[in-house]
Design an enzyme around this catalytic site. Structure first.
Site, short mmCIF file in Angstrom:
data_model
loop_
_atom_site.label_atom_id
_atom_site.label_comp_id
_atom_site.label_asym_id
_atom_site.label_seq_id
_atom_site.Cartn_x
_atom_site.Cartn_y
_atom_site.Cartn_z
N THR A 188 0.81 -1.23 0.00
CA THR A 188 0.00 0.00 0.00
C THR A 188 0.84 1.27 0.00
O THR A 188 1.94 1.31 0.56
CB THR A 188 -0.89 0.02 1.27
OG1 THR A 188 -0.07 -0.36 2.38
CG2 THR A 188 -2.06 -0.92 1.13
N CYS A 237 12.81 -1.52 3.34
CA CYS A 237 12.56 -0.92 2.03
C CYS A 237 13.58 0.21 1.84
O CYS A 237 14.29 0.56 2.79
CB CYS A 237 11.13 -0.36 2.04
SG CYS A 237 10.50 0.20 0.45
N LYS A 293 -0.94 -1.13 9.58
CA LYS A 293 0.43 -1.00 9.06
C LYS A 293 1.00 0.35 9.51
O LYS A 293 0.28 1.35 9.47
CB LYS A 293 0.41 -1.10 7.54
CG LYS A 293 1.79 -1.03 6.88
CD LYS A 293 1.66 -1.13 5.36
CE LYS A 293 2.90 -0.64 4.67
NZ LYS A 293 2.70 -0.50 3.21
C1 LIG Z 1 8.27 1.79 3.09
C2 LIG Z 1 7.89 2.84 2.09
C3 LIG Z 1 6.67 3.51 2.23
C4 LIG Z 1 6.30 4.50 1.33
N1 LIG Z 1 5.09 5.11 1.46
C5 LIG Z 1 4.67 5.99 0.51
C6 LIG Z 1 3.35 6.49 0.54
O1 LIG Z 1 2.56 6.15 1.43
N2 LIG Z 1 2.97 7.35 -0.45
C7 LIG Z 1 3.82 7.71 -1.45
O2 LIG Z 1 3.41 8.49 -2.31
N3 LIG Z 1 5.08 7.23 -1.51
C8 LIG Z 1 5.53 6.38 -0.56
N4 LIG Z 1 6.78 5.85 -0.61
C9 LIG Z 1 7.72 6.33 -1.63
C10 LIG Z 1 7.53 5.69 -2.97
O3 LIG Z 1 7.25 4.33 -2.86
C11 LIG Z 1 8.80 5.96 -3.79
O4 LIG Z 1 9.01 7.37 -3.83
C12 LIG Z 1 8.68 5.44 -5.20
O5 LIG Z 1 8.33 4.07 -5.20
C13 LIG Z 1 10.02 5.63 -5.92
O6 LIG Z 1 9.89 5.18 -7.24
P1 LIG Z 1 11.17 4.94 -8.17
O7 LIG Z 1 10.65 4.62 -9.52
O8 LIG Z 1 12.10 6.10 -8.00
O9 LIG Z 1 11.90 3.68 -7.52
P2 LIG Z 1 11.55 2.11 -7.71
O10 LIG Z 1 10.10 1.89 -7.74
O11 LIG Z 1 12.35 1.39 -6.69
O12 LIG Z 1 12.09 1.79 -9.16
C14 LIG Z 1 13.46 1.85 -9.48
C15 LIG Z 1 13.74 0.67 -10.40
O13 LIG Z 1 15.02 0.84 -11.01
C16 LIG Z 1 15.60 -0.43 -11.13
N5 LIG Z 1 17.05 -0.24 -11.27
C17 LIG Z 1 17.87 0.38 -10.41
N6 LIG Z 1 19.14 0.39 -10.87
C18 LIG Z 1 19.11 -0.24 -12.09
C19 LIG Z 1 20.10 -0.55 -13.04
N7 LIG Z 1 21.40 -0.22 -12.85
N8 LIG Z 1 19.73 -1.22 -14.15
C20 LIG Z 1 18.43 -1.57 -14.35
N9 LIG Z 1 17.44 -1.29 -13.46
C21 LIG Z 1 17.78 -0.63 -12.33
C22 LIG Z 1 15.19 -1.13 -9.83
O14 LIG Z 1 15.30 -2.54 -9.96
C23 LIG Z 1 13.77 -0.65 -9.66
O15 LIG Z 1 12.83 -1.56 -10.23
C24 LIG Z 1 7.19 4.86 0.28
C25 LIG Z 1 8.42 4.18 0.14
C26 LIG Z 1 8.76 3.18 1.02
C27 LIG Z 1 10.07 2.47 0.83
#
Ligand SMILES: Cc1cc2nc3c(=O)[nH]c(=O)nc-3n(C[C@H](O)[C@H](O)[C@H](O)COP(=O)(O)OP(=O)(O)OC[C@H]3O[C@@H](n4cnc5c(N)ncnc54)[C@H](O)[C@@H]3O)c2cc1C
Length: 371
Positions: free
Chosen positions: A47, A308, A261
């Site tokens: 979530t 996380c 949670k």
């Molecule tokens: C515990 C927790 C609770 C949260 N709660 C909230 C909330 O309630 N509301 C909210 O809005 N946000 C929340 N967040 C924040 C939100 O989840 C993140 O800001 C968001 O998921 C970040 O997205 P992203 O695409 O940057 O990273 P990710 O979703 O992690 O995607 C990055 C991707 O890049 C890939 N990758 C990395 N390096 C490489 C490489 N060298 N080569 C190929 N692939 C690579 C990884 O495998 C990954 O799949 C929360 C985060 C956490 C951890």
């Protein structure tokens, strides 16, 4: 073969971008080091909260409103329930910045917001205990996104729109140029444009092309507690954010019987994203238990905890920008623990930036040159 766009990181932001770009007719390749959705990055744990009266600043409201529209559209395209309208209650001292920003966002953008004293809030939600110096601002139209299901839905639509996805394909190095070269463990790929949405790995990846960004990967923990369903299930209890002078906690009602949670937003250890995270331990539990004992005293025992990754910028605002020296490379990173709710709109913005060179959203807060 030269792709129109390669997206490095098909997680929260990258998968959505892949869909909007493929829908606009681009030849898109998404590369991911794992098989999204997965538990290695920032997008697991069932979530994510979406709230519109934004405690981090009213300037985020138009962007999150657009995200909300796109989540609704995704639900209807995927024919799946991705959003639960649980409402979100924001709790803190009336003078704190977060509560002030929530109120200002609601006033400026005419968002529904209900105001409760501590006593009124405890009456409305008998599972809650609040000292009398705290107030509660309840946003009834806010709620919860089913995070992994959202990513799966974007993946399905992106592939149907013609995008390609290579999983378990870690990018090792990027070479900028008119045609960008992307070296993975298995192959060398080429594209006219590159988007880096690599979450906690963005900093190390950009370093391979000599670019430094101030994004710090951080270990975070969260846990589920047994819950009296009558008090804490999502029909009866909202998602919540608590802001104190020295700490910030957030959490969710019991959804699908999963339990209450809870996570702590501030703090956390700086990590190397390639080193396995230290598992959830007793020290993590003590902190969460102190909070839940005090504010949701009718909770039950811990069920389990997880870890996380956050990727933090110094000001906790996002980075969404072209690289100054390479106008065919865009970075979207540093979502600082509050980015998921925006990921639909971030995907749309990234597609606009690639195709039109500019976005309909105001992205001035997210520029790299602010550092
Ligand atoms: C515990 C927790 C609770 C949260 N709660 C909230 C909330 O309630 N509301 C909210 O809005 N946000 C929340 N967040 C924040 C939100 O989840 C993140 O800001 C968001 O998921 C970040 O997205 P992203 O695409 O940057 O990273 P990710 O979703 O992690 O995607 C990055 C991707 O890049 C890939 N990758 C990395 N390096 C490489 C490489 N060298 N080569 C190929 N692939 C690579 C990884 O495998 C990954 O799949 C929360 C985060 C956490 C951890």
């Amino acid at each position: 073969m030269v792709y129109d766009v390669i997206i490095v990181g098909a997680g929260s932001m990258g998968m959505a971008a892949g869909y909007y770009l493929a829908k606009k007719g681009n030849k898109v390749l998404m590369l991911d080091a794992f098989t999204p959705p997965h538990e290695e990055g920032s997008h697991h744990g069932d979530t994510r909260i979406i709230r519109f009266a934004y405690g981090e600043g009213a300037s985020y409201v138009p962007f999150v409103k657009r995200a909300g529209e796109l989540w609704q559209e995704l639900e209807s395209l995927a024919n799946e329930n991705l959003f639960l309208q649980t409402g979100v209650v924001n709790i803190g001292e009336p003078t704190c910045d977060f509560i002030q920003n929530v109120k200002a966002s609601s006033a400026l953008y005419d968002l529904a917001l209900e105001h409760y004293s501590a006593a009124e809030a405890m009456n409305k939600w008998p599972g809650l205990f609040l000292p009398e110096d705290l107030v509660a601002c309840f946003e009834p139209t806010a709620g919860v996104l089913r995070v992994e299901a959202c990513i799966r839905a974007y993946q399905k639509l992106a592939l149907e729109a013609g995008a390609s996805l290579q999983t378990n394909e870690k990018v090792l190095a990027i070479q900028a140029g008119e045609i960008v070269q992307v070296q993975t463990v298995h192959n060398l790929y080429k594209a006219k444009h590159l988007i880096v949405t690599a979450g906690a790995w963005a900093t190390e990846l950009l370093q391979t092309m000599g670019v430094t960004i101030p994004v710090t990967p951080t270990r975070k923990t969260f846990a589920w507690f047994e819950a009296d369903e009558e008090l804490y299930r999502d029909e009866n209890f909202p998602a919540y954010c608590f802001e104190f002078a020295d700490s910030t906690y957030y959490g969710f009602p019991s959804i699908d019987g999963a339990g209450l949670k809870l996570g702590r937003h501030d703090g956390g250890e700086v990590i190397n994203p390639n080193t396995p995270l230290r598992p959830f331990d007793d020290a993590d539990l003590v902190d969460l238990q102190n909070f839940i004992h005090q504010f949701m005293p009718k909770h039950g025992a811990i069920k389990y905890g997880k870890t996380c990754k956050y990727s933090m910028t110094p000001d906790e605002d996002f980075i969404i920008d072209f690289l100054p020296k390479h106008q065919n490379i865009i970075i979207a990173a540093g979502f600082s623990g509050h980015g998921f709710k925006f990921s639909s709109a971030v995907g749309e913005v990234l597609a606009e930036l690639i195709v039109d060179g500019k976005s309909k959203q105001d992205l001035s807060t997210f520029k790299l040159n602010r550092f």
